[in-house]
Design a protein around this motif. Structure first.
Motif, PDB file in Angstrom:
ATOM      1  N   TYR A 176      -7.664  -2.152   8.642  1.00 25.11           N
ATOM      2  CA  TYR A 176      -8.380  -2.431   7.411  1.00 25.11           C
ATOM      3  C   TYR A 176      -9.851  -2.584   7.782  1.00 25.11           C
ATOM      4  O   TYR A 176     -10.210  -3.404   8.628  1.00 25.11           O
ATOM      5  CB  TYR A 176      -7.860  -3.704   6.743  1.00 25.11           C
ATOM      6  CG  TYR A 176      -8.926  -4.378   5.924  1.00 25.11           C
ATOM      7  CD1 TYR A 176      -9.413  -3.752   4.791  1.00 25.11           C
ATOM      8  CD2 TYR A 176      -9.476  -5.587   6.313  1.00 25.11           C
ATOM      9  CE1 TYR A 176     -10.430  -4.332   4.067  1.00 25.11           C
ATOM     10  CE2 TYR A 176     -10.480  -6.164   5.591  1.00 25.11           C
ATOM     11  CZ  TYR A 176     -10.970  -5.537   4.468  1.00 25.11           C
ATOM     12  OH  TYR A 176     -11.975  -6.095   3.755  1.00 25.11           O
TER      13      TYR A 176
ATOM     14  N   TYR B 184      -7.342   1.870   5.990  1.00 21.66           N
ATOM     15  CA  TYR B 184      -7.621   1.432   4.626  1.00 21.66           C
ATOM     16  C   TYR B 184      -9.056   0.896   4.554  1.00 21.66           C
ATOM     17  O   TYR B 184      -9.453   0.050   5.354  1.00 21.66           O
ATOM     18  CB  TYR B 184      -6.619   0.373   4.190  1.00 21.66           C
ATOM     19  CG  TYR B 184      -5.196   0.877   4.286  1.00 21.66           C
ATOM     20  CD1 TYR B 184      -4.641   1.639   3.270  1.00 21.66           C
ATOM     21  CD2 TYR B 184      -4.419   0.619   5.416  1.00 21.66           C
ATOM     22  CE1 TYR B 184      -3.341   2.123   3.358  1.00 21.66           C
ATOM     23  CE2 TYR B 184      -3.127   1.092   5.520  1.00 21.66           C
ATOM     24  CZ  TYR B 184      -2.590   1.844   4.487  1.00 21.66           C
ATOM     25  OH  TYR B 184      -1.303   2.319   4.589  1.00 21.66           O
TER      26      TYR B 184
ATOM     27  N   LEU C 246       0.814  -1.214   0.000  1.00 22.45           N
ATOM     28  CA  LEU C 246       0.000   0.000   0.000  1.00 22.45           C
ATOM     29  C   LEU C 246       0.851   1.270   0.000  1.00 22.45           C
ATOM     30  O   LEU C 246       0.574   2.193  -0.779  1.00 22.45           O
ATOM     31  CB  LEU C 246      -0.971  -0.030   1.181  1.00 22.45           C
ATOM     32  CG  LEU C 246      -1.984  -1.195   1.121  1.00 22.45           C
ATOM     33  CD1 LEU C 246      -2.739  -1.320   2.430  1.00 22.45           C
ATOM     34  CD2 LEU C 246      -2.950  -1.012  -0.036  1.00 22.45           C
TER      35      LEU C 246
END
Length: 333
Positions: free
Chosen positions: A271, A293, A133
């Motif tokens: 996440y 994220y 990422l």
């Protein structure tokens, strides 16, 4: 449980499938000698609550997301299969008692979504570990070449500890996918029954488990006991640098406390696939929180989702039709 009636069943459905998948469902139902009717209030989203439908009163079996109160009022409705893994709106004592009282069955579609959800979590674990990422962010911004930083910040999953909050079908599949990495798997659930490849602990040991976990995977469903389960107190117990994943329900996490844990560096990353309000409002601070994220409730996504739901239902219908009352997949009641 008594055997279902041998007469042909009327099966009601309010899931909107493609023409091909609808045909597969109709043919499969017909091959077993039953009749399929579609509600006029069909929805393509498995997350949408169904509306009351007079046609449901003619049915023996329901597939989709039928209205809870109406299901409870129809004693002739013997079996309900929902098209989701989660079943929050049906996770009610009065609803499940009503199904038991008519000697009926209630099933979900956990096995349809277990594989994609488990792969989704594994994908994020690997993305974090291998610095994918940050590298992608560099590609989209100044295209800088962070060779040493990315190389030496990369990690291996091998030997790390995963704490799962909840242990059901998805967690079992994730445990299987993580096995090649030799990770230590710990899971919290109400019934401390042993499972292969995982150390099950009771809830009173959560704080100690959080202190030793490199990865925390939230798989909790939404109910009165789980709302804001991941709160400031529990986040303060986390091992510094831990990573958090939520594919359970958004209501189980205090997102303000999660933002604080990320901004302070207590958590290295999060996440998130599920949220209390969906779609997540553009002004929500989670969008811009450090190392947070977001995916739009797609962890369970698979391109053959509807066909897989139909296959799941037809397998269960065959088991029900055999008049054995057992062998049904993902049976809750």
């Amino acid at each position: 449980m008594s055997s279902p009636s041998p007469k042909p069943l009327t099966i009601w459905c309010n899931a909107k499938f493609s023409d091909d998948v609808s045909r597969q469902l109709e043919e499969g139902v017909g091959a077993l000698g039953h009749r399929l009717v579609f509600s006029e209030f069909c929805s393509a989203s498995v997350l949408d609550a169904g509306k009351p439908d007079p046609l449901l009163a003619t049915a023996d079996v329901a597939l989709g997301q039928p209205d809870v109160a109406q299901c409870m009022s129809l004693p002739a409705l013997r079996w309900i299969e929902v098209t989701t893994a989660g079943y929050t709106r049906y996770d009610r004592e009065d609803f499940q008692d009503a199904i038991r009282a008519r000697d009926g069955a209630f099933t979900n579609a956990s096995h349809v979504f277990a594989e994609p959800c488990a792969q989704h979590v594994l994908a994020m674990m690997l993305a974090f570990a291998r610095q994918l990422l940050p590298s992608h962010r560099d590609q989209l911004s100044d295209r800088s070449w962070h060779y040493f930083e990315r190389r030496y910040d990369s990690r291996l999953l091998n030997g790390e500890t995963v704490l799962m909050l909840g242990y059901g079908t998805i967690a079992r599949r994730l445990t299987e996918l993580l096995a090649p990495f030799g990770m230590r798997i710990v899971a919290v659930r109400r019934r401390a029954i042993s499972e292969p490849g995982v150390h099950i602990i009771p809830e009173d040991r959560v704080s100690a488990a959080l202190a030793g976990a490199d990865h925390i995977v939230n798989l909790l469903s939404d109910n009165e006991t789980t709302r804001n389960y991941v709160n400031a107190r529990r986040l303060s117990c986390c091992k510094p640098g831990a990573k958090f994943y939520n594919i359970g329900r958004g209501t189980t996490v205090d997102h303000r406390a999660l933002v604080d844990a990320l901004e302070s560096g207590r958590l290295a990353a999060a996440y998130l696939d599920v949220f209390e309000t969906e779609p997540l409002p553009p002004a929500d601070p989670l969008w811009t929180t450090r190392n947070c994220y977001i995916t739009p409730h797609t962890a369970g996504g698979r391109r053959d989702q509807d066909a897989a739901i139909v296959r799941h239902f037809l397998e269960n219908l065959a088991a029900w039709t055999r008049q054995k009352g057992g062998g049904m997949i993902d049976r809750i009641v």
